[in-house]
Design a protein around this motif. Structure first.
Motif, PDB file in Angstrom:
ATOM      1  N   ALA A   1       3.415 -10.008  -5.773  1.00 45.86           N
ATOM      2  CA  ALA A   1       4.228  -9.001  -5.079  1.00 45.86           C
ATOM      3  C   ALA A   1       4.414  -7.780  -5.978  1.00 45.86           C
ATOM      4  O   ALA A   1       4.299  -6.625  -5.541  1.00 45.86           O
ATOM      5  CB  ALA A   1       5.581  -9.590  -4.681  1.00 45.86           C
ATOM      6  N   GLY A   2       4.689  -8.019  -7.257  1.00 45.41           N
ATOM      7  CA  GLY A   2       4.845  -6.920  -8.199  1.00 45.41           C
ATOM      8  C   GLY A   2       3.545  -6.161  -8.412  1.00 45.41           C
ATOM      9  O   GLY A   2       3.560  -4.941  -8.607  1.00 45.41           O
ATOM     10  N   ALA A   3       2.414  -6.873  -8.357  1.00 44.99           N
ATOM     11  CA  ALA A   3       1.115  -6.221  -8.532  1.00 44.99           C
ATOM     12  C   ALA A   3       0.861  -5.218  -7.414  1.00 44.99           C
ATOM     13  O   ALA A   3       0.295  -4.142  -7.648  1.00 44.99           O
ATOM     14  CB  ALA A   3       0.001  -7.266  -8.563  1.00 44.99           C
ATOM     15  N   LEU A   4       1.278  -5.540  -6.194  1.00 46.72           N
ATOM     16  CA  LEU A   4       1.103  -4.619  -5.072  1.00 46.72           C
ATOM     17  C   LEU A   4       2.005  -3.395  -5.221  1.00 46.72           C
ATOM     18  O   LEU A   4       1.583  -2.265  -4.961  1.00 46.72           O
ATOM     19  CB  LEU A   4       1.387  -5.332  -3.753  1.00 46.72           C
ATOM     20  N   VAL A   5       3.241  -3.634  -5.664  1.00 48.83           N
ATOM     21  CA  VAL A   5       4.168  -2.510  -5.868  1.00 48.83           C
ATOM     22  C   VAL A   5       3.690  -1.638  -7.024  1.00 48.83           C
ATOM     23  O   VAL A   5       3.686  -0.405  -6.943  1.00 48.83           O
ATOM     24  CB  VAL A   5       5.597  -3.023  -6.125  1.00 48.83           C
ATOM     25  N   GLY A   6       3.269  -2.266  -8.133  1.00 47.85           N
ATOM     26  CA  GLY A   6       2.769  -1.509  -9.280  1.00 47.85           C
ATOM     27  C   GLY A   6       1.553  -0.666  -8.923  1.00 47.85           C
ATOM     28  O   GLY A   6       1.431   0.482  -9.348  1.00 47.85           O
ATOM     29  N   TYR A   7       0.667  -1.228  -8.101  1.00 50.48           N
ATOM     30  CA  TYR A   7      -0.518  -0.498  -7.637  1.00 50.48           C
ATOM     31  C   TYR A   7      -0.097   0.726  -6.828  1.00 50.48           C
ATOM     32  O   TYR A   7      -0.606   1.834  -7.043  1.00 50.48           O
ATOM     33  CB  TYR A   7      -1.381  -1.425  -6.785  1.00 50.48           C
ATOM     34  N   ALA A   8       0.834   0.518  -5.885  1.00 54.82           N
ATOM     35  CA  ALA A   8       1.289   1.625  -5.032  1.00 54.82           C
ATOM     36  C   ALA A   8       1.970   2.713  -5.847  1.00 54.82           C
ATOM     37  O   ALA A   8       1.725   3.912  -5.645  1.00 54.82           O
ATOM     38  CB  ALA A   8       2.246   1.092  -3.957  1.00 54.82           C
ATOM     39  N   LEU A   9       2.799   2.315  -6.814  1.00 53.79           N
ATOM     40  CA  LEU A   9       3.474   3.306  -7.660  1.00 53.79           C
ATOM     41  C   LEU A   9       2.470   4.064  -8.524  1.00 53.79           C
ATOM     42  O   LEU A   9       2.579   5.281  -8.712  1.00 53.79           O
ATOM     43  CB  LEU A   9       4.514   2.612  -8.539  1.00 53.79           C
ATOM     44  N   GLY A  10       1.478   3.331  -9.050  1.00 51.46           N
ATOM     45  CA  GLY A  10       0.451   3.990  -9.842  1.00 51.46           C
ATOM     46  C   GLY A  10      -0.336   4.994  -9.012  1.00 51.46           C
ATOM     47  O   GLY A  10      -0.675   6.077  -9.484  1.00 51.46           O
ATOM     48  N   HIS A  11      -0.597   4.637  -7.765  1.00 47.76           N
ATOM     49  CA  HIS A  11      -1.393   5.489  -6.890  1.00 47.76           C
ATOM     50  C   HIS A  11      -0.644   6.743  -6.455  1.00 47.76           C
ATOM     51  O   HIS A  11      -1.228   7.823  -6.348  1.00 47.76           O
ATOM     52  CB  HIS A  11      -1.828   4.686  -5.663  1.00 47.76           C
ATOM     53  N   TYR A  12       0.677   6.582  -6.198  1.00 39.65           N
ATOM     54  CA  TYR A  12       1.423   7.680  -5.591  1.00 39.65           C
ATOM     55  C   TYR A  12       2.454   8.343  -6.513  1.00 39.65           C
ATOM     56  O   TYR A  12       2.893   9.464  -6.215  1.00 39.65           O
ATOM     57  CB  TYR A  12       2.165   7.179  -4.341  1.00 39.65           C
ATOM     58  N   ALA A  13       2.860   7.673  -7.598  1.00 34.06           N
ATOM     59  CA  ALA A  13       3.996   8.210  -8.357  1.00 34.06           C
ATOM     60  C   ALA A  13       3.766   8.301  -9.857  1.00 34.06           C
ATOM     61  O   ALA A  13       4.707   8.564 -10.601  1.00 34.06           O
ATOM     62  CB  ALA A  13       5.235   7.341  -8.086  1.00 34.06           C
TER      63      ALA A  13
END
Length: 203
Positions: free
Chosen positions: A67-79
């Motif tokens: 779950a954290g890997a998906l959030v970390g990916y999204a944050l890396g991509h957008y923020a």
């Protein structure tokens, strides 16, 4: 100077708390995004305290990490650009940027070269967040990203659970006896791995 022994004793206490499974899942989730402490630090004493539930604890840790890997990916991509000052203040920016350069190099080869790199990266004691953020920033395809995270993190938590399940009380005694040298060796390995990533990024 003893550092890891007292930390180990404290985590043993946490591991026996009635809410320990929830704490482990939460720690695994946060570690994949930003927290500096690897979940194995809590998973190990939990498995020692209740060996028969070792694989269940490993599964909870894996769920939290994914779950954290998906959030970390999204944050890396957008923020990532907006959060650069935060990582710089935490001393994490250099390792993440080195990870970005390495992942980019693998992406040039092929998406499956990235898959292999991320799976092998899971065998190294490098914080998971370096890979999750770097993958999001570079844009690693989900077809390669999710399985690589699942395999890379899964083998760590399940092998740890298996070792303690087999070793039982002897594993606890050995871990307690050698926790200081193990902790310092792991710290040196992490420092060396980050130095290697930085060196690779400059080639």
């Amino acid at each position: 100077m003893k550092i890891f022994g007292p930390l180990y004793e404290r985590t043993i206490t946490w591991a026996r708390h009635k809410h320990a499974p929830a704490y482990l899942t939460g720690l695994s989730f946060i570690e994949a995004i930003i927290f500096p402490v690897m979940p194995e630090v809590m998973l190990a004493p939990m498995c020692v305290a209740q060996p028969r539930r070792a694989f269940w604890f490993a599964t909870l840790s894996l769920i939290g990490s994914m779950a954290g890997a998906l959030v970390g990916y999204a944050l890396g991509h957008y923020a990532f650009e907006a959060l650069k000052p935060v990582f710089a203040s935490l001393g994490m920016l250099t390792s993440i940027e080195a990870g970005i350069s390495t992942v980019q190099a693998k992406m040039v080869e092929s998406p499956w070269a990235v898959f292999t790199f991320l799976v092998l990266g899971g065998f190294m004691p490098i914080p998971m967040k370096v890979f999750t953020w770097a993958s999001g920033i570079v844009g690693v395809p989900m077809l390669q990203y999710i399985p690589s995270m699942l395999i890379g993190r899964g083998k760590r938590v399940y092998l740890l659970a298996l070792a303690i399940r087999i070793g039982g009380e002897r594993a606890e005694q050995a871990l307690r006896r050698y926790i200081e040298p193990i902790g310092w060796i792991a710290t040196l390995i992490v420092a060396g791995a980050i130095a290697w990533l930085v060196w690779r990024s400059q080639q």
